[in-house]
Design a protein around this motif. Sequence first.
Motif, PDB file in Angstrom:
ATOM      1  N   TYR A 249       0.780  -1.194  -0.063  1.00  0.00           N
ATOM      2  CA  TYR A 249      -0.046  -0.064   0.083  1.00  0.00           C
ATOM      3  C   TYR A 249       0.691   1.228  -0.253  1.00  0.00           C
ATOM      4  CZ  TYR A 249      -3.429   3.154   2.201  1.00  0.00           C
ATOM      5  OH  TYR A 249      -4.362   4.545   2.196  1.00  0.00           O
ATOM      6  N   PHE A 250       1.701   1.181   0.724  1.00  0.00           N
ATOM      7  CA  PHE A 250       3.096   2.531   1.175  1.00  0.00           C
ATOM      8  C   PHE A 250       3.995   2.671   0.067  1.00  0.00           C
ATOM      9  CE2 PHE A 250       3.105   2.012   5.835  1.00  0.00           C
ATOM     10  CZ  PHE A 250       2.024   2.965   6.347  1.00  0.00           C
ATOM     11  N   LYS A 279       9.521   4.329   7.263  1.00  0.00           N
ATOM     12  CA  LYS A 279      10.655   3.686   6.970  1.00  0.00           C
ATOM     13  C   LYS A 279      11.115   2.398   7.062  1.00  0.00           C
ATOM     14  CE  LYS A 279      15.373   5.474   8.818  1.00  0.00           C
ATOM     15  NZ  LYS A 279      15.803   6.719   9.243  1.00  0.00           N
ATOM     16  N   GLU A 280       9.776   1.822   8.008  1.00  0.00           N
ATOM     17  CA  GLU A 280      10.543   0.218   8.567  1.00  0.00           C
ATOM     18  C   GLU A 280       9.773  -0.453   7.108  1.00  0.00           C
ATOM     19  OE1 GLU A 280       9.184  -3.069  11.795  1.00  0.00           O
ATOM     20  OE2 GLU A 280       8.218  -0.654  11.892  1.00  0.00           O
ATOM     21  N   LEU A 281       8.972  -0.173   6.639  1.00  0.00           N
ATOM     22  CA  LEU A 281       8.725  -0.831   5.636  1.00  0.00           C
ATOM     23  C   LEU A 281       8.871  -0.515   4.080  1.00  0.00           C
ATOM     24  CD1 LEU A 281       4.569  -1.279   6.968  1.00  0.00           C
ATOM     25  CD2 LEU A 281       6.436  -2.337   7.067  1.00  0.00           C
ATOM     26  N   GLU A 285      15.706   4.340  -1.020  1.00  0.00           N
ATOM     27  CA  GLU A 285      15.198   5.303  -1.995  1.00  0.00           C
ATOM     28  C   GLU A 285      13.757   5.718  -2.337  1.00  0.00           C
ATOM     29  OE1 GLU A 285      16.101   2.470  -2.345  1.00  0.00           O
ATOM     30  OE2 GLU A 285      17.941   2.558  -2.191  1.00  0.00           O
ATOM     31  N   LEU A 286      13.546   4.644  -1.688  1.00  0.00           N
ATOM     32  CA  LEU A 286      11.540   5.043  -1.791  1.00  0.00           C
ATOM     33  C   LEU A 286      11.184   6.081  -0.194  1.00  0.00           C
ATOM     34  CD1 LEU A 286       9.369   4.674  -3.666  1.00  0.00           C
ATOM     35  CD2 LEU A 286       8.328   3.067  -1.982  1.00  0.00           C
TER      36      LEU A 286
END
Length: 480
Positions: A249-250, A279-281, A285-286
């Motif tokens: 989803y993110f 940030k964890e998932l 770069e993303l």
Amino acid sequence: MADKEDQEDELTALASIYDNSVLTLSQDGEEPGGQFVACFPLPHPFYIQIDPHREKQEDEANLNKVTQDLTEVKFLPPVTLNFGLPPDYPSVHPPQFTLSCKWLTRHQLSRLCHKLDELWEENSGCVILFMWTNFLQSEAYDFLDLSSPLDLSNVVCLRRTSKSDNVLAPRTNPSEDTPSSSDPRGIQDIASQQLLLPAIRDFSHQEQLRQFQKSVYSCKVCFMEKLGSLCIQFSQCDHVYCKDCMKDYFVIQIGEGNVAALTCPEDQCQSQAHPAQVKELVSPELFTRYDQLLLKTSLETMTDVVYCPRPVCQFPVIMDRESNMASCPSCHYVFCVLCKLVFHGLSPCKIKSDELKKLREEYQAADEMGKKFLEKKYGKRTIEQALEETWSSEWLEQYAKQCPSCGTHIQKIDGCNKMTCTKCRCYFCWLCNHTLSRTNPYSHFNMSNNSCFNRLFEGMGPMDGDFFDFEEEEDFLNLI
């Protein structure tokens, strides 16, 4: 030998009841003993009121004047029981122990110590550790008459460093407490009142995370049950989803630039994902792209921040609202925040007509809050200018035409289609906007190969007294 066997059996039984996060036993070769951590179960919701700052007043009465704010917590730091077993326990002597806690007063800790003594006296000669741990974990909350909101403003008592000094310090000497409220085995494990609230908040957060990670939840996207350690929870609504579903989803939303859409998937829920969860998932770069888009979105909502208009710069700049001036710290370009051109002082802005039209449309389509935001961002003077000038330009475009010679706007009220500019006296055709001959302007309407042929009086409507009819108009044109 009987005491030693009883001790070993008791410690083995305790180890089978409590996990190592609650009970820690001494290692081989050390004296038998250990540490037990008891967290009081709290009702929901539970609030504490605390003020870490005290007024430094010389008058003793003013020392108790504190402001108290309510803070909701789900867990309080534990009461820690450290115990050692003497060789003649349980036949003769009880375990040696200390009780420590960050948020209980010395008087409350002393009450707990005395209660443990009473339990031993009532069960002398029997193993007592399970009864102690069970009391601390299940009954101590009610025993101390605790309730919400819990006032923790006076946990660490204060004393003066000297009679002539107004500086306050913690009372660390147990003799300063009354004998009935102070037991040396009760240890207040906090350095100062100022550190109490941060310590409670930090523990509550860490304990919530620990409880979440070891619990099982059903993801509302894939409908699979997973441990909390494999899930994330939106802090504002407490909805839980597995990390695999939220990662996909993110990734999609950030890839499309919709950082504001990283909300809870629950219908009509607007809880935002925390940046740490994102940030964890996602990949580094993303996340960098997400961080940049989030910063840009935040800056755009700030009424005193604009971007440098130079295409090669685009640096966010804080503007001076009084003068409508901004100076870019990156390229040092000083510009007007309204028209984005070089700062022109008190001179009026030269805003392009298409930009004014766009601003007017945006202002008219906005709700009340949106209009106030635009007025703060651009100023009421610019909004009024956008409304007036765009309306004027639209009116001129609909009802007037420009002189082909000097560009002056001319409105036709009545008369024929041969127009005379009021400024430069140029003759031009109202229909095709071509310049007409100075010597014979009507010849334009008498040329058969011209699109305006026989259209001199077109659009005039019925003449007064029917002075002209179609045949008379042709005769007039033939004459000229």
